[in-house]
Design a protein around this motif. Structure first.
Motif, mmCIF file in Angstrom:
data_model
loop_
_atom_site.group_PDB
_atom_site.id
_atom_site.type_symbol
_atom_site.label_atom_id
_atom_site.label_comp_id
_atom_site.label_asym_id
_atom_site.label_seq_id
_atom_site.Cartn_x
_atom_site.Cartn_y
_atom_site.Cartn_z
ATOM 1 N N VAL A 100 0.835 -1.199 0.000
ATOM 2 C CA VAL A 100 0.000 0.000 0.000
ATOM 3 C C VAL A 100 0.874 1.254 0.000
ATOM 4 C CG1 VAL A 100 -1.653 1.343 1.360
ATOM 5 C CG2 VAL A 100 -1.991 -1.115 1.026
ATOM 6 N N ALA A 101 1.949 1.241 0.775
ATOM 7 C CA ALA A 101 2.844 2.404 0.818
ATOM 8 C C ALA A 101 3.431 2.691 -0.562
ATOM 9 C CB ALA A 101 3.954 2.169 1.841
ATOM 10 N N ASP A 102 3.810 1.660 -1.278
ATOM 11 C CA ASP A 102 4.355 1.854 -2.627
ATOM 12 C C ASP A 102 3.328 2.514 -3.541
ATOM 13 O OD1 ASP A 102 6.805 0.806 -1.929
ATOM 14 O OD2 ASP A 102 6.377 -1.197 -2.696
ATOM 15 N N LEU A 103 2.062 2.099 -3.423
ATOM 16 C CA LEU A 103 1.011 2.719 -4.229
ATOM 17 C C LEU A 103 0.798 4.176 -3.823
ATOM 18 C CD1 LEU A 103 -1.658 -0.125 -4.445
ATOM 19 C CD2 LEU A 103 -0.261 0.759 -6.311
ATOM 20 N N LEU A 104 0.836 4.454 -2.532
ATOM 21 C CA LEU A 104 0.614 5.819 -2.063
ATOM 22 C C LEU A 104 1.743 6.757 -2.466
ATOM 23 C CD1 LEU A 104 -0.853 5.155 1.483
ATOM 24 C CD2 LEU A 104 -2.025 6.216 -0.442
ATOM 25 N N ARG A 105 2.952 6.247 -2.562
ATOM 26 C CA ARG A 105 4.061 7.108 -2.985
ATOM 27 C C ARG A 105 3.823 7.658 -4.389
ATOM 28 N NH1 ARG A 105 7.008 2.964 -0.227
ATOM 29 N NH2 ARG A 105 7.803 3.788 1.748
ATOM 30 N N GLU A 106 3.037 6.957 -5.169
ATOM 31 C CA GLU A 106 2.768 7.403 -6.539
ATOM 32 C C GLU A 106 1.873 8.631 -6.582
ATOM 33 O OE1 GLU A 106 1.563 4.235 -9.138
ATOM 34 O OE2 GLU A 106 2.972 2.824 -8.246
ATOM 35 N N ILE A 107 1.200 8.967 -5.468
ATOM 36 C CA ILE A 107 0.359 10.171 -5.475
ATOM 37 C C ILE A 107 1.109 11.371 -4.900
ATOM 38 C CG2 ILE A 107 -1.720 8.751 -5.326
ATOM 39 C CD1 ILE A 107 -2.110 9.764 -2.469
ATOM 40 N N ASP A 108 2.417 11.223 -4.681
ATOM 41 C CA ASP A 108 3.284 12.334 -4.291
ATOM 42 C C ASP A 108 2.919 12.873 -2.911
ATOM 43 O OD1 ASP A 108 5.309 14.191 -4.429
ATOM 44 O OD2 ASP A 108 4.203 15.605 -5.702
ATOM 45 N N VAL A 109 3.019 12.005 -1.894
ATOM 46 C CA VAL A 109 2.781 12.401 -0.513
ATOM 47 C C VAL A 109 3.931 11.908 0.365
ATOM 48 C CG1 VAL A 109 0.270 12.435 -0.694
ATOM 49 C CG2 VAL A 109 1.428 10.308 -0.046
ATOM 50 N N GLU A 110 4.050 12.487 1.551
ATOM 51 C CA GLU A 110 4.975 11.983 2.556
ATOM 52 C C GLU A 110 4.242 10.940 3.384
ATOM 53 O OE1 GLU A 110 7.733 13.680 6.179
ATOM 54 O OE2 GLU A 110 5.644 14.328 6.054
ATOM 55 N N LEU A 111 4.812 9.764 3.507
ATOM 56 C CA LEU A 111 4.158 8.670 4.215
ATOM 57 C C LEU A 111 4.747 8.474 5.599
ATOM 58 C CD1 LEU A 111 3.835 5.979 1.414
ATOM 59 C CD2 LEU A 111 2.026 7.350 2.406
ATOM 60 N N ILE A 112 3.864 8.299 6.572
ATOM 61 C CA ILE A 112 4.282 7.983 7.938
ATOM 62 C C ILE A 112 3.571 6.704 8.364
ATOM 63 C CG2 ILE A 112 4.250 8.704 10.350
ATOM 64 C CD1 ILE A 112 6.175 10.330 8.660
#
Length: 209
Positions: free
Chosen positions: A160-172
């Protein structure tokens, strides 16, 4: 990756558009109006198709649950077997009129979803506003919005984190799924600021030393 999206709102379609542009294959499902799903898929292009929730689950490597909280139980019933599937929830436990939360602090939408789908690998993240997702500019100036994600299955969280990185956000990584009971009220605060206080699209930024 094959991504099944259960829900036809702005969040699911906004995420799907970004992922399709990056080469992922999508199947949209769950709407009282199938033509709405077909219009979304047609607008996105050849990487998008339409099916039932059960078909979307069978198709998918990752299933995205993007429905109002009141529709969760019906949507999961329609999805049929989620055994072993990564179930990525962007559902917040909002009341229908968004005046408050249906559950919170002692449980969360994510935890209730995990109870309804006990064999799924549930991960929750609450992305930025749909207006931001559907814009060409997803940053706030030069800064990425901070997105918190939770879950009890570490490999599923990484997908899921890999997919979210594609929307250009900082992940915590906000820890186990039970921590969603703190993340979801924070998202409710953003909604209140954006709409009740009329601040427009807003986001969190985590500052660290």
């Amino acid at each position: 990756m094959k991504i099944g999206i259960i829900g036809a709102g702005n969040m699911g379609s906004g995420l799907g558009k970004i992922w399709a542009q990056n080469g992922h294959q999508l199947m949209f499902s769950y709407s009282h109006d199938r033509s709405k799903l077909e219009k979304i898929a047609q607008a996105i292009g050849p990487n998008a198709s339409v099916g039932t929730p059960a078909e979307a689950v069978q198709f998918a490597d990752v299933v995205v649950l993007a429905v109002p909280y009141g529709a969760v139980e019906d949507a999961l019933k329609a999805a049929d077997s989620l055994d072993g599937k990564i179930l990525f929830s962007i559902v917040n436990a909002l009341l229908p009129d968004m005046s408050g939360m249906a559950v919170g602090t002692t449980t969360s939408a994510a935890e209730e979803i995990a109870k309804l789908a006990p064999t799924a690998r549930v991960v929750e993240a609450l992305p930025v506003f749909a207006e931001v997702l559907n814009s060409e500019l997803r940053r706030f100036g030069d800064q990425q919005a901070t997105i918190f994600y939770t879950g009890d299955d570490e490999p599923a969280k990484q997908v899921v984190a890999d997919l979210l990185r594609e929307i250009d956000v900082e992940l915590i990584d906000a820890g186990p799924l039970k921590n969603s009971r703190y993340v979801e009220p924070a998202m409710m605060l953003l909604i209140q600021l954006a709409y009740a206080q009329q601040l427009g699209p807003v986001g969190f930024k985590l500052l660290r030393r």
